[in-house]
Structure formats: structure tokens, C-alpha cells
Design a protein around this motif. Structure first.
Motif, PDB file in Angstrom:
ATOM      1  N   THR A  57      -3.484   6.269   1.925  1.00  0.00           N
ATOM      2  CA  THR A  57      -2.680   5.556   2.860  1.00  0.00           C
ATOM      3  C   THR A  57      -1.341   6.042   2.654  1.00  0.00           C
ATOM      4  O   THR A  57      -0.579   5.481   3.761  1.00  0.00           O
ATOM      5  CB  THR A  57      -2.895   4.222   2.429  1.00  0.00           C
ATOM      6  OG1 THR A  57      -2.117   3.855   1.126  1.00  0.00           O
ATOM      7  CG2 THR A  57      -4.295   3.611   2.269  1.00  0.00           C
ATOM      8  N   THR A  58      -0.913   6.661   1.918  1.00  0.00           N
ATOM      9  CA  THR A  58       0.712   7.136   1.872  1.00  0.00           C
ATOM     10  C   THR A  58       0.893   8.050   3.118  1.00  0.00           C
ATOM     11  O   THR A  58       2.056   8.278   3.503  1.00  0.00           O
ATOM     12  CB  THR A  58       1.230   7.769   0.404  1.00  0.00           C
ATOM     13  OG1 THR A  58       0.482   9.034   0.444  1.00  0.00           O
ATOM     14  CG2 THR A  58       0.731   6.752  -0.369  1.00  0.00           C
ATOM     15  N   HIS A  80       9.571   7.816   6.840  1.00  0.00           N
ATOM     16  CA  HIS A  80       8.687   8.341   6.160  1.00  0.00           C
ATOM     17  C   HIS A  80       7.894   9.399   7.265  1.00  0.00           C
ATOM     18  O   HIS A  80       6.582   9.720   6.948  1.00  0.00           O
ATOM     19  CB  HIS A  80       7.580   7.574   5.568  1.00  0.00           C
ATOM     20  CG  HIS A  80       8.521   6.523   4.519  1.00  0.00           C
ATOM     21  ND1 HIS A  80       9.694   6.784   3.577  1.00  0.00           N
ATOM     22  CD2 HIS A  80       8.213   5.164   4.377  1.00  0.00           C
ATOM     23  CE1 HIS A  80       9.869   5.639   3.080  1.00  0.00           C
ATOM     24  NE2 HIS A  80       9.075   4.667   3.638  1.00  0.00           N
ATOM     25  N   ARG A 131       2.185   3.499  12.823  1.00  0.00           N
ATOM     26  CA  ARG A 131       2.158   1.989  12.843  1.00  0.00           C
ATOM     27  C   ARG A 131       1.630   1.723  14.256  1.00  0.00           C
ATOM     28  O   ARG A 131       1.920   0.542  14.926  1.00  0.00           O
ATOM     29  CB  ARG A 131       3.420   1.593  12.751  1.00  0.00           C
ATOM     30  CG  ARG A 131       4.094   1.485  10.941  1.00  0.00           C
ATOM     31  CD  ARG A 131       5.177   0.843  11.009  1.00  0.00           C
ATOM     32  NE  ARG A 131       5.451   0.813   9.373  1.00  0.00           N
ATOM     33  CZ  ARG A 131       6.550   0.099   8.845  1.00  0.00           C
ATOM     34  NH1 ARG A 131       7.308  -0.381   9.411  1.00  0.00           N
ATOM     35  NH2 ARG A 131       6.520   0.183   7.372  1.00  0.00           N
ATOM     36  N   ASP A 141       4.667  12.235   1.415  1.00  0.00           N
ATOM     37  CA  ASP A 141       4.686  10.826   1.301  1.00  0.00           C
ATOM     38  C   ASP A 141       3.827  10.562   0.257  1.00  0.00           C
ATOM     39  O   ASP A 141       3.808   9.289  -0.162  1.00  0.00           O
ATOM     40  CB  ASP A 141       4.325  10.159   2.356  1.00  0.00           C
ATOM     41  CG  ASP A 141       5.517  10.197   3.625  1.00  0.00           C
ATOM     42  OD1 ASP A 141       6.659  10.747   3.341  1.00  0.00           O
ATOM     43  OD2 ASP A 141       5.144   9.924   4.791  1.00  0.00           O
ATOM     44  N   GLN A 151      -4.391   0.603   6.134  1.00  0.00           N
ATOM     45  CA  GLN A 151      -2.964   0.831   6.802  1.00  0.00           C
ATOM     46  C   GLN A 151      -2.113   1.240   5.771  1.00  0.00           C
ATOM     47  O   GLN A 151      -2.463   2.068   4.673  1.00  0.00           O
ATOM     48  CB  GLN A 151      -2.533  -0.510   7.375  1.00  0.00           C
ATOM     49  CG  GLN A 151      -3.332  -0.948   8.644  1.00  0.00           C
ATOM     50  CD  GLN A 151      -2.718  -2.166   9.380  1.00  0.00           C
ATOM     51  OE1 GLN A 151      -2.174  -2.111  10.406  1.00  0.00           O
ATOM     52  NE2 GLN A 151      -2.821  -3.367   8.673  1.00  0.00           N
ATOM     53  N   GLU A 152      -0.782   0.848   5.751  1.00  0.00           N
ATOM     54  CA  GLU A 152       0.264   1.224   4.807  1.00  0.00           C
ATOM     55  C   GLU A 152       0.071   0.281   3.668  1.00  0.00           C
ATOM     56  O   GLU A 152       1.021  -0.249   3.159  1.00  0.00           O
ATOM     57  CB  GLU A 152       1.684   1.142   5.411  1.00  0.00           C
ATOM     58  CG  GLU A 152       1.695   2.310   6.735  1.00  0.00           C
ATOM     59  CD  GLU A 152       3.143   2.122   7.093  1.00  0.00           C
ATOM     60  OE1 GLU A 152       4.180   1.330   6.583  1.00  0.00           O
ATOM     61  OE2 GLU A 152       3.318   2.852   8.324  1.00  0.00           O
ATOM     62  N   ASP A 183      -0.151   7.444   5.960  1.00  0.00           N
ATOM     63  CA  ASP A 183      -0.345   6.455   7.237  1.00  0.00           C
ATOM     64  C   ASP A 183       0.620   6.600   8.168  1.00  0.00           C
ATOM     65  O   ASP A 183       0.708   6.507   9.275  1.00  0.00           O
ATOM     66  CB  ASP A 183      -0.889   5.249   6.787  1.00  0.00           C
ATOM     67  CG  ASP A 183      -1.820   4.731   7.763  1.00  0.00           C
ATOM     68  OD1 ASP A 183      -2.908   5.258   7.870  1.00  0.00           O
ATOM     69  OD2 ASP A 183      -1.637   3.628   8.129  1.00  0.00           O
ATOM     70  N   PRO A 184       2.086   6.610   7.649  1.00  0.00           N
ATOM     71  CA  PRO A 184       3.415   6.695   8.485  1.00  0.00           C
ATOM     72  C   PRO A 184       3.229   8.054   9.482  1.00  0.00           C
ATOM     73  O   PRO A 184       3.709   7.848  10.591  1.00  0.00           O
ATOM     74  CB  PRO A 184       4.467   6.647   7.752  1.00  0.00           C
ATOM     75  CG  PRO A 184       3.973   6.056   6.374  1.00  0.00           C
ATOM     76  CD  PRO A 184       2.482   6.552   6.225  1.00  0.00           C
ATOM     77  N   TYR A 220      -0.074   1.010   0.546  1.00  0.00           N
ATOM     78  CA  TYR A 220       0.919   1.193  -0.810  1.00  0.00           C
ATOM     79  C   TYR A 220       1.935   0.213  -1.323  1.00  0.00           C
ATOM     80  O   TYR A 220       2.311   0.236  -2.073  1.00  0.00           O
ATOM     81  CB  TYR A 220       1.430   2.841  -0.424  1.00  0.00           C
ATOM     82  CG  TYR A 220       2.037   3.017   0.663  1.00  0.00           C
ATOM     83  CD1 TYR A 220       3.420   2.543   0.850  1.00  0.00           C
ATOM     84  CD2 TYR A 220       1.509   3.688   1.777  1.00  0.00           C
ATOM     85  CE1 TYR A 220       4.002   2.832   2.134  1.00  0.00           C
ATOM     86  CE2 TYR A 220       2.011   3.759   2.949  1.00  0.00           C
ATOM     87  CZ  TYR A 220       3.446   3.498   3.209  1.00  0.00           C
ATOM     88  OH  TYR A 220       4.159   3.771   4.300  1.00  0.00           O
ATOM     89  N   TYR A 221       2.342  -0.301  -0.010  1.00  0.00           N
ATOM     90  CA  TYR A 221       3.375  -1.344  -0.144  1.00  0.00           C
ATOM     91  C   TYR A 221       2.643  -2.513  -1.075  1.00  0.00           C
ATOM     92  O   TYR A 221       3.191  -2.731  -2.198  1.00  0.00           O
ATOM     93  CB  TYR A 221       3.759  -2.090   1.004  1.00  0.00           C
ATOM     94  CG  TYR A 221       4.509  -1.569   1.933  1.00  0.00           C
ATOM     95  CD1 TYR A 221       6.240  -1.574   1.884  1.00  0.00           C
ATOM     96  CD2 TYR A 221       4.322  -0.471   2.953  1.00  0.00           C
ATOM     97  CE1 TYR A 221       6.994  -0.908   2.684  1.00  0.00           C
ATOM     98  CE2 TYR A 221       5.348   0.119   3.765  1.00  0.00           C
ATOM     99  CZ  TYR A 221       6.740  -0.146   3.648  1.00  0.00           C
ATOM    100  OH  TYR A 221       7.647   0.479   4.255  1.00  0.00           O
TER     101      TYR A 221
END
Length: 657
Positions: free
Chosen positions: A408-409, A96, A417, A354, A428-429, A411-412, A431-432
Motif C-alpha cells: 500500500t506504500t 510521495h 488518490r 515509498d 488504499q493508503e 498507492d500514492p 500505511y497511515y
């Protein structure tokens, strides 16, 4: 206090600007030199959807696992004389973000027959190399190395003493100006003597340690990584799926029949859930290692999975990383076959957008835990404990007050990271796991509105099901997601998504817990899931009590923004040496927290930062707190045995034998 200070600074800045010049504007004086901007010209051809004339031939010598050097020879057909541009993959599917390790490409030489050609790197896009091809040349040859990381500080280690991870995007170039699905390539890999290899590519022949793979398009090649190793086993999970395992040592290659059976059931449950199999063959690539870098990355017909060595041999000590494989196989449907429109690109140079990762990764996270439970890789209780930990953890992301989930999408790309000093405030990420909570709530709403006749499974089958064996791509946007939800169960899904994805909030979206028959509670007992997670990560999670996470050696790994430890002045990177006057151990810390339950005194933490020591007085008296899910009793007068089955209970029940 902070708002007052900030307001004062803003006011002071405004006063200075006002004082600067009449009209409240400050410009550069006329007597200073002022250049004009000259925008760079794009000299790289845009990709077109037409066949590339000819087949690239790629030979990768992967035998130098001692120094971690891949040696590459690649022949590339020439379309016409003149300027030719070769690209190194930059924007990588599944990452991503632009994660191509261009810094590790070395020794590049390009030849036309016996003549060495000069190459020039593009002055804007450093992943592009320009070559002037003479008349009469129908093929050029590129020779170079990929010098892989030899320590984790240089990147992920992909070559180890007993295994390697061959990732084709790291060891190849491709011609600019074409969709990568239109560029044929025949790849050959040479592995260390005696090693075996697994990939979703099919080898047409093998000569000693050389594997000659079937010609495929470049897009498929990049999507078909290899795990090779000295200690290797393959297990057939179904007619189409295989589990390919490499290990640091043969002693870790001891899965039981029951363990393999659970992986077989994972495949059956996944195909039953989505009602199709968007692959002709699926290969789990599983590394049991502490020597090669960890990984969890999806591909259409395979996945790269790196877990601890004891994945099989210490099976009974907790679920460990057993949710990884369920997550990655779901991506074959969600993320690979159905892909957000902004995340599909014609080559590996175009940027990805993303903003639908809350579907791509969020719903994959949701189904990954569901399939983990249905397959038996996770027990039901492990799954409930995991959901509790996720819900509680998302509540600590207080940065939701200023940063909505949709942001946050990115963030990659924004953070790549890298470690953050205040992750709960920066976010952070998310969205998971927050995506998981959103889709859990959507499941509960569908069940409620349909009177229990439908669930998110109906959406999954409707939205992700495709032709069997079709490992192509069908894109989607937010409107398509909403349309499919409404087709399953009419509801105000537009506002449902907008409120949870686009807007800031005060707490995590936990309504799905109650709709599913559970509530989030806290007590002083760590669940087996949290205990196993703490052991695997070699830390102690005290984020729900004093508000920080510490390594086993007493190093503060993170501090919850606004929590008791934060208010006391603690930060990540400190090393705790004493608690309440006693030398630090994990036990003295937890004992101090629990003994202070209900008391008015503060917990005294002595810590050092390099050679500076400080005392921190933590104002907390709530004792140890760990999250759990507690069943909601529909009838408050009913006994334990009379509780009705809730939506989450039904969600986790197996669908196949």
C-alpha cells in the motif's frame, strides 16, 4: 464459487494454448512485418552536487485571484552556450508521487535579451524543456503562466476570492544537472492589494503589494509555500512558532485565548517529545475555507493546513480536523529531518521509493493523535474513540488477505488518490492508520519488556532528535529503524515488522490495544467522534453493520467487500430511494437496521443506478454497530475506581504545563 469459475477459465485458456501449435507455443508468423525496438536516449543531464553559477530571480504576479492565473517571469543564469534543459518539478516531497501539474503551465516563452528562443519539450520526459542558447548569452528569461484550477474537477483550487496558496513548485522552472539545494533563487511575489501573507521565508523588504524574499536554495524555496489573504491573523505560539490564519470571511477569525493556548501547547509538547526543534522558525499556515481547496501537507519549517470555516467558531461541536496540525508538525522531525533514504532525491525529477511510508506516515499518525490529546486539541475520550474507529476500520480492509501493508506504500503512485470501487478489497493508503496500530503495539511491547521503564517515546527521542535549528536531512532505512528499536529495548523487531508489514494477514494488528489496557467493542451508540466525522463528511457510516457508507442524500459511497450489502449486490454509486417499503431518509435506514436485530428476515433496500431500479435484500440482523474502546480491568473483582492506569492512558498524558 468465484474460485471455481476462475479455475475453469484458467483450464480453458490452457487448453486453447495447447491446441494452438505443437510445442504448446504460439509465435507471430514469419511473413508478418516485425519492427525492432529503438530505446530513447536520455538527453537530460543527471544532477551533480556542486554550486550553480549564479542566482535565479523569480517574480510571481498573484493578483489575478478572479480568474486564478499566476503570471511568472523568471531569469536563469546560463552556464555555457549550447543545449540547456529546464525542468518543471514533477516528484513532489510530501505527495510521495509525481504530482507536478505540468498541464497547467501555459504561454511559455523564453528570451535571450530581445531575442526569442525556441524551446522543445523532451519526447520522453514531458517535464523537461530544451533550449539552444547562443554564444555570448549569460542569462535567459522565461515568461509563462500557471493557470490554476477554477473548479475542483480540474484539481485543487489554490486561488479564491479572499485567499490564495502560492506553491513555488507550480510557478517556477529550474536548470537540470544540479542538486536543487545548490541552486540559489531570489523570489518576489505580488499579492492583491491589502492582503497579508505568511511563509517560512523571510521578506527582506516590501513595496506596496510586492514581497521580496531572502535568497535561498531552490529546495528550500519549494519547501516554503505561502498562504495570503484578505482576512488574516497571526498568533505567536512560542519563540519559534506562529499560527498564521486566513479565512473566507472575518467572522470566522475569532479564536479564543483558550483555543490559541492549546495550539501553543501543541508546539511545547512536540518539542518535549522529540527533545529538539529541527527548524529556526515554524509557521502553521491555516486556511478556514470552503472556497480554496483543502490540504494537509508537511514542510520542514511550515505546513499547509486547510480546514472548515468553523474550526474555531464551532469548537464545541466535535474535534473536527483538529488532528491535522499535530500530524503536520510531527513531520518536521519524521519525514523532513529524518527521511527514508528512498524518499530523498537530489532534484524533483528522480522517482521516490515509498516503501518506508509505514514509518514516515504511520508513526507520524501515531504521534499526531498522541500530541492532539496531550495538547488538549483532542480530549482523551475523542482520542480513544478515534483509535477505536481506526482499529475497526482497518479490520474491514479485507484486501490484507492478498495485499500486504508494504504494497500500500506504493498507492500514492499506483492510485494517486483516485476513487476506488472496492477500497476495502483493493486497499488504499493504509500505511497511515495501520502504521498507527503497529506503532501502538510497539509501544506496548517496549513497556512490557522493560517493566514500564521505557516506551516508544524513548525511540522517538533517540531516532528523531537532532541539532536545534537544523532543517537539513538525515536519511534512514529499515535497518536503522530496527537498530534504534533494539537500542531502546532488545526484541525480535525484525520478525515483528516483517509479519505486520511484509506479510498478508486475516485481521488488523490490534495487539497494541490490549497491551495498552483496552479492548475493541461494538454497540449501537455512535461515539461523538464518529458523529462529528459523519457530519463533517456529510455521510452515514454503516460499515460495521450492513457494510456500507452512504452520503446524506442516500448515495452509496462505499461497500465493504464480502459484507452483507456486498452479498446482496449493492455497489458504490447507487442511490437508495426506499428501505423496507418506506421512502429513504437516514433515520429510516438506521431504524430498519436496528428493528431487524435478532430477526431472520432481510432488510429490503430499493435503489437506482441512473434510470434502472433494483431491489436488494440484505441479510443482516446484528443491529447498529459502532466501535469503542473499553477499559480492561486488571483485577476482574476490582470496581470501576480501582482500574489501573494502562499504557495508552500514560501515553496520552501531557508532558508539559
Amino acid at each position: 464459487m468465484r474460485i471455481t469459475v476462475l479455475s475453469g477459465l484458467v483450464a480453458a485458456a490452457g487448453f486453447l494454448l495447447w491446441q494452438a501449435a505443437p510445442g504448446h507455443a504460439q509465435v507471430m508468423p514469419d511473413n508478418l512485418s516485425k519492427p525492432q525496438y529503438s530505446a530513447p536516449k536520455n538527453s537530460i543531464p543527471e544532477p551533480v552536487d556542486q554550486p550553480y553559477p549564479g542566482t535565479m530571480e523569480l517574480v510571481v504576479d498573484a493578483r489575478d485571484n478572479k480568474q486564478g492565473i499566476f503570471k511568472i517571469t523568471q531569469s536563469i543564469p546560463v552556464v555555457k552556450p549550447g543545449r540547456m534543459t529546464l525542468l518543471y518539478p514533477e516528484w513532489l516531497p510530501g505527495n510521495h508521487a509525481p504530482r507536478g501539474e505540468i498541464e497547467k503551465l501555459s504561454g511559455l516563452q523564453i528570451f535571450a535579451g530581445d531575442k526569442k528562443l525556441q524551446w522543445v519539450r523532451d519526447d520522453v520526459d514531458v517535464y523537461a524543456f530544451h533550449i539552444d542558447v547562443p554564444e555570448g548569452i549569460d542569462e535567459i528569461v522565461a515568461a509563462f503562466e500557471f493557470v490554476s484550477a477554477t473548479t475542483s474537477t480540474q484539481g485543487r483550487i489554490v486561488m479564491a476570492p479572499a485567499m490564495l496558496n502560492l506553491r513555488w513548485h507550480q510557478v517556477s522552472l529550474y536548470p537540470a544537472g544540479y542538486y536543487v539545494r545548490q541552486i540559489p533563487v531570489q523570489a518576489t511575489a505580488i499579492y492583491p492589494n491589502g492582503w497579508q501573507a505568511a511563509t517560512s521565508l523571510r521578506a527582506t523588504k516590501r513595496e506596496g503589494s510586492s514581497f521580496f524574499y531572502k535568497t535561498v536554495d531552490y529546495d528550500t524555496l519549494v519547501d516554503s509555500p505561502v498562504f495570503a489573504g484578505k482576512f488574516f491573523q497571526t498568533y505567536r505560539l512560542s519563540r519559534r512558532a506562529h499560527l498564521n490564519i486566513v479565512a473566507d470571511d472575518a467572522k470566522y477569525l475569532k479564536p479564543t485565548k483558550s483555543q490559541i493556548a492549546k495550539h501553543s501547547k501543541l508546539v511545547r509538547e512536540a518539542e518535549a517529545l522529540f527533545g529538539s526543534h529541527p527548524y529556526d522558525r515554524y509557521d502553521f499556515l491555516l486556511a478556514l475555507t470552503e472556497e480554496m481547496g483543502g490540504i494537509g501537507l508537511e514542510h520542514h519549517r511550515s505546513s499547509e493546513n486547510g480546514v472548515n470555516r468553523e474550526y474555531f467558531t464551532e469548537w464545541d461541536k466535535g474535534p473536527g480536523r483538529r488532528n491535522l496540525l499535530p500530524h503536520e508538525i510531527v513531520h518536521s522531525w519524521n519525514g523532513k529531518y529524518r527521511r527514508p533514504v528512498g524518499m530523498w532525491t537530489p532534484d524533483f525529477r528522480q522517482p521516490m521509493r515509498d516503501n518506508l511510508l509505514w514509518v514516515y506516515e504511520g508513526q507520524t499518525q501515531f504521534w499526531g493523535y498522541v500530541l492532539g490529546a496531550r495538547s488538549g486539541l483532542y480530549t482523551k475520550q475523542d482520542t480513544l474513540d478515534a483509535i477505536a474507529a481506526i482499529a475497526a476500520g482497518m479490520d474491514q480492509r479485507v484486501g490484507r488477505q492478498w495485499r500486504p501493508l508494504i504494497d500500500t506504500t506504493h498507492d500514492p503512485i499506483v492510485a494517486a488518490r483516485r476513487p476506488k470501487p472496492w477500497s476495502s478489497w483493493q486497499r488504499q493508503e493504509d500505511y497511515y492508520n495501520e502504521g498507527l496500530l503497529i506503532w501502538l503495539e510497539a509501544d506496548g511491547i517496549i513497556r512490557r519488556e522493560s517493566g514500564g521503564k521505557k516506551s516508544l517515546e524513548n525511540f522517538a527521542r533517540r531516532f528523531f532528535k537532532g541539532k536545534n535549528g537544523d532543517y537539513g536531512v538525515i536519511t534512514y532505512d529499515r535497518a536503522a529503524v530496527i537498530s534504534a528499536l533494539n537500542a531502546v529495548q532488545p526484541y525480535d523487531w525484525v520478525n515483528f515488522i516483517a509479519e505486520r508489514v511484509d506479510q498478508t494477514s486475516q485481521e488488523a494488528p490490534k495487539n497494541g490495544l490490549a497491551l495498552g489496557g483496552y479492548k475493541l467493542v461494538y454497540n449501537a451508540t455512535r461515539s461523538e467522534f464518529i458523529s462529528a466525522n459523519d457530519k463533517r463528511r456529510q455521510h452515514m457510516d454503516l460499515s460495521h453493520s450492513i457494510g456500507m457508507v452512504m452520503s446524506d442524500k442516500g448515495i452509496v459511497k462505499s461497500v465493504v467487500w464480502g459484507g452483507p450489502a456486498f452479498q446482496a449486490g449493492l455497489k458504490s454509486g447507487l442511490t437508495v430511494t426506499a428501505v423496507n417499503g418506506k421512502a429513504y431518509t437516514p433515520d429510516t435506514m438506521t431504524q430498519a437496521i436496528e428493528e431487524n436485530r435478532g430477526k431472520t428476515k432481510k432488510i429490503e433496500i430499493f435503489a437506482k443506478n441512473d434510470d434502472q431500479y433494483s431491489n436488494f435484500m440484505v441479510d443482516y440482523s446484528g443491529g447498529l454497530r459502532y466501535p469503542h474502546l473499553e477499559k480492561i480491568i486488571a483485577d476482574e473483582t476490582a470496581g470501576e475506581d480501582d482500574q489501573t492506569e494502562g499504557g495508552i492512558d500514560r501515553l496520552l498524558k501531557p508532558k508539559t504545563k
